[in-house]
Scaffold this active site. Structure first.
Site, short mmCIF file in Angstrom:
data_model
loop_
_atom_site.label_atom_id
_atom_site.label_comp_id
_atom_site.label_asym_id
_atom_site.label_seq_id
_atom_site.Cartn_x
_atom_site.Cartn_y
_atom_site.Cartn_z
N ASP A 42 0.49 -0.84 0.02
CA ASP A 42 0.08 -0.07 -0.07
C ASP A 42 0.73 1.46 0.03
O ASP A 42 0.68 2.48 -0.36
CB ASP A 42 -1.44 0.00 1.48
CG ASP A 42 -0.34 0.29 2.54
OD1 ASP A 42 0.86 0.41 2.62
OD2 ASP A 42 -0.99 0.15 4.00
N SER A 43 2.06 0.92 0.48
CA SER A 43 3.58 2.51 -0.34
C SER A 43 3.21 2.40 -1.31
O SER A 43 3.84 3.80 -1.70
CB SER A 43 4.72 1.83 0.14
OG SER A 43 4.74 0.73 -1.21
N ASP A 81 -1.04 -6.17 -0.27
CA ASP A 81 -1.02 -5.52 1.19
C ASP A 81 -2.91 -5.19 1.20
O ASP A 81 -3.13 -4.41 0.25
CB ASP A 81 0.12 -4.71 1.17
CG ASP A 81 0.79 -3.79 2.24
OD1 ASP A 81 0.41 -4.62 3.18
OD2 ASP A 81 1.36 -2.81 1.91
N LYS A 111 -0.83 -9.39 2.89
CA LYS A 111 0.24 -9.20 4.32
C LYS A 111 -0.81 -7.45 4.41
O LYS A 111 -1.41 -7.40 3.96
CB LYS A 111 1.36 -8.12 3.79
CG LYS A 111 1.80 -7.58 5.25
CD LYS A 111 3.22 -6.89 4.79
CE LYS A 111 3.28 -5.61 4.22
NZ LYS A 111 2.57 -4.36 4.65
N GLU A 113 -0.98 -5.57 8.37
CA GLU A 113 0.01 -4.70 8.98
C GLU A 113 -1.25 -5.09 10.86
O GLU A 113 -2.46 -5.00 10.91
CB GLU A 113 -0.66 -3.06 8.84
CG GLU A 113 0.64 -2.45 7.59
CD GLU A 113 0.45 -1.36 8.30
OE1 GLU A 113 -0.34 -0.22 8.65
OE2 GLU A 113 0.93 -0.37 6.62
N GLU A 179 9.26 -3.91 10.25
CA GLU A 179 9.52 -1.90 10.06
C GLU A 179 10.07 -1.49 11.17
O GLU A 179 9.15 -1.05 12.14
CB GLU A 179 8.50 -1.48 9.81
CG GLU A 179 8.48 -0.35 9.03
CD GLU A 179 7.69 -0.13 7.84
OE1 GLU A 179 6.64 -0.43 7.77
OE2 GLU A 179 7.61 1.39 6.76
O1 KIV Z 1 3.42 -1.46 1.72
C1 KIV Z 1 4.58 -1.68 1.64
O2 KIV Z 1 5.52 -1.08 0.68
C2 KIV Z 1 4.94 -2.05 2.51
C3 KIV Z 1 6.02 -2.90 2.87
C4 KIV Z 1 7.53 -1.37 3.00
C5 KIV Z 1 7.07 -3.63 4.00
O3 KIV Z 1 4.22 -2.25 4.03
#
Ligand code: KIV
Length: 260
Positions: A42-43, A81, A111, A113, A179
């Site tokens: 989600d980055s 994510d 993934k 959080e 992180e």
């Molecule tokens: O969203 C993302 O790219 C992340 C990574 C930095 C671990 O959560």
């Protein structure tokens, strides 16, 4: 094709490489370079979609980008994510959103959080056949509570992070992102737990490392102090685009060679 089991067997013997990717082209390049895991992070919110943080990223954003990455990747494990509020509120909705990433978009895992509210969910998703990567330490979806500062640098917070990681391992998580935590804390978690740890700003002792692709390639206009640019794609791209514009303006492009 890299599997969740492959990653687990690499832990402690081979470093796992993970990189974010948000499109098929980048996924193909990273896959051919031998990256083990492609994270559709989600980055994307701050890295490529022009938002200030990850909070506005939607399930649709991650879904369409996940299917593109899955189309581009041959060998890498593709991890979607789960964006802010797409999980952890209503269990049925969490399962639908996470399940969609595997069922429809081609991801191999999700993934999430981690927080106290994701332990049971991790167990539930794992039981349903949806592998879950946990994420502790700095969790950018909580930016309004924590900022982007290093987490776990007092004993109480460090113990909470260890417990959070352990609870998710016990719930069935297959790996865990660490992180922006002190290197000695990441090293301790890596030793204590069986699941592979994948660090970002967490020192060298994790089982693997992850970076945001725009940081790693030198495309971002700003990189966090714990990241490293291994190239200068931004400058190369700016030069190429400026050269193209100049060639068109000067009448140097196209030439006869390009004209049929
Ligand atoms: O969203 C993302 O790219 C992340 C990574 C930095 C671990 O959560």
């Amino acid at each position: 094709m890299t599997t969740v089991q492959d990653l687990q067997s690499m832990a402690g013997s081979e470093h796992i490489t993970m990189l974010t990717a948000y499109d098929a082209l980048t996924a193909t390049i990273a896959d051919e370079a031998g990256i083990d895991v492609l994270l559709v992070g989600d980055s994307m919110g701050n890295a490529i979609l022009g938002y200030d943080d990850t909070l506005p990223v939607t399930v649709e954003d991650v879904a369409s980008r996940t299917s593109a990455v899955a189309r581009g990747a041959e060998d890498a494990l593709v991890v979607a994510d789960m964006p802010f509020l797409s999980f952890g509120t209503d269990r049925g909705e969490s399962v639908t959103n996470a399940g969609r990433m595997l069922k429809k978009e081609g991801a191999n895992a999700v993934k999430i959080e981690s927080g106290p509210h994701t332990v049971d969910l991790t167990e539930h998703l794992s039981n349903l056949g949806i592998p879950v990567m946990a994420h502790v330490g700095l969790t950018p979806q909580s930016v309004n509570q924590t900022g982007y500062t290093q987490q776990g640098n007092d004993a109480e917070q460090a113990a909470e992070i260890v417990e959070m990681a352990r609870a998710h391992e016990d719930a069935g998580a297959f790996a865990c992102v660490l992180e922006h935590i002190p290197a000695n804390l990441a090293s301790h978690i890596t030793e204590e737990l069986t699941m592979p740890t994948i660090g970002i700003g967490a020192g060298p002792d994790c089982d693997g490392q992850v970076l945001v692709v725009t940081d790693a390639t030198g495309m971002s206009d700003w990189t966090p102090p714990f990241a490293e640019a291994f190239g200068n794609v931004r400058e190369e791209m700016a030069d190429a685009i400026a050269d193209y514009a100049e060639a068109v303006e000067d009448g140097q492009f196209p030439t006869e060679e390009h004209s049929h």
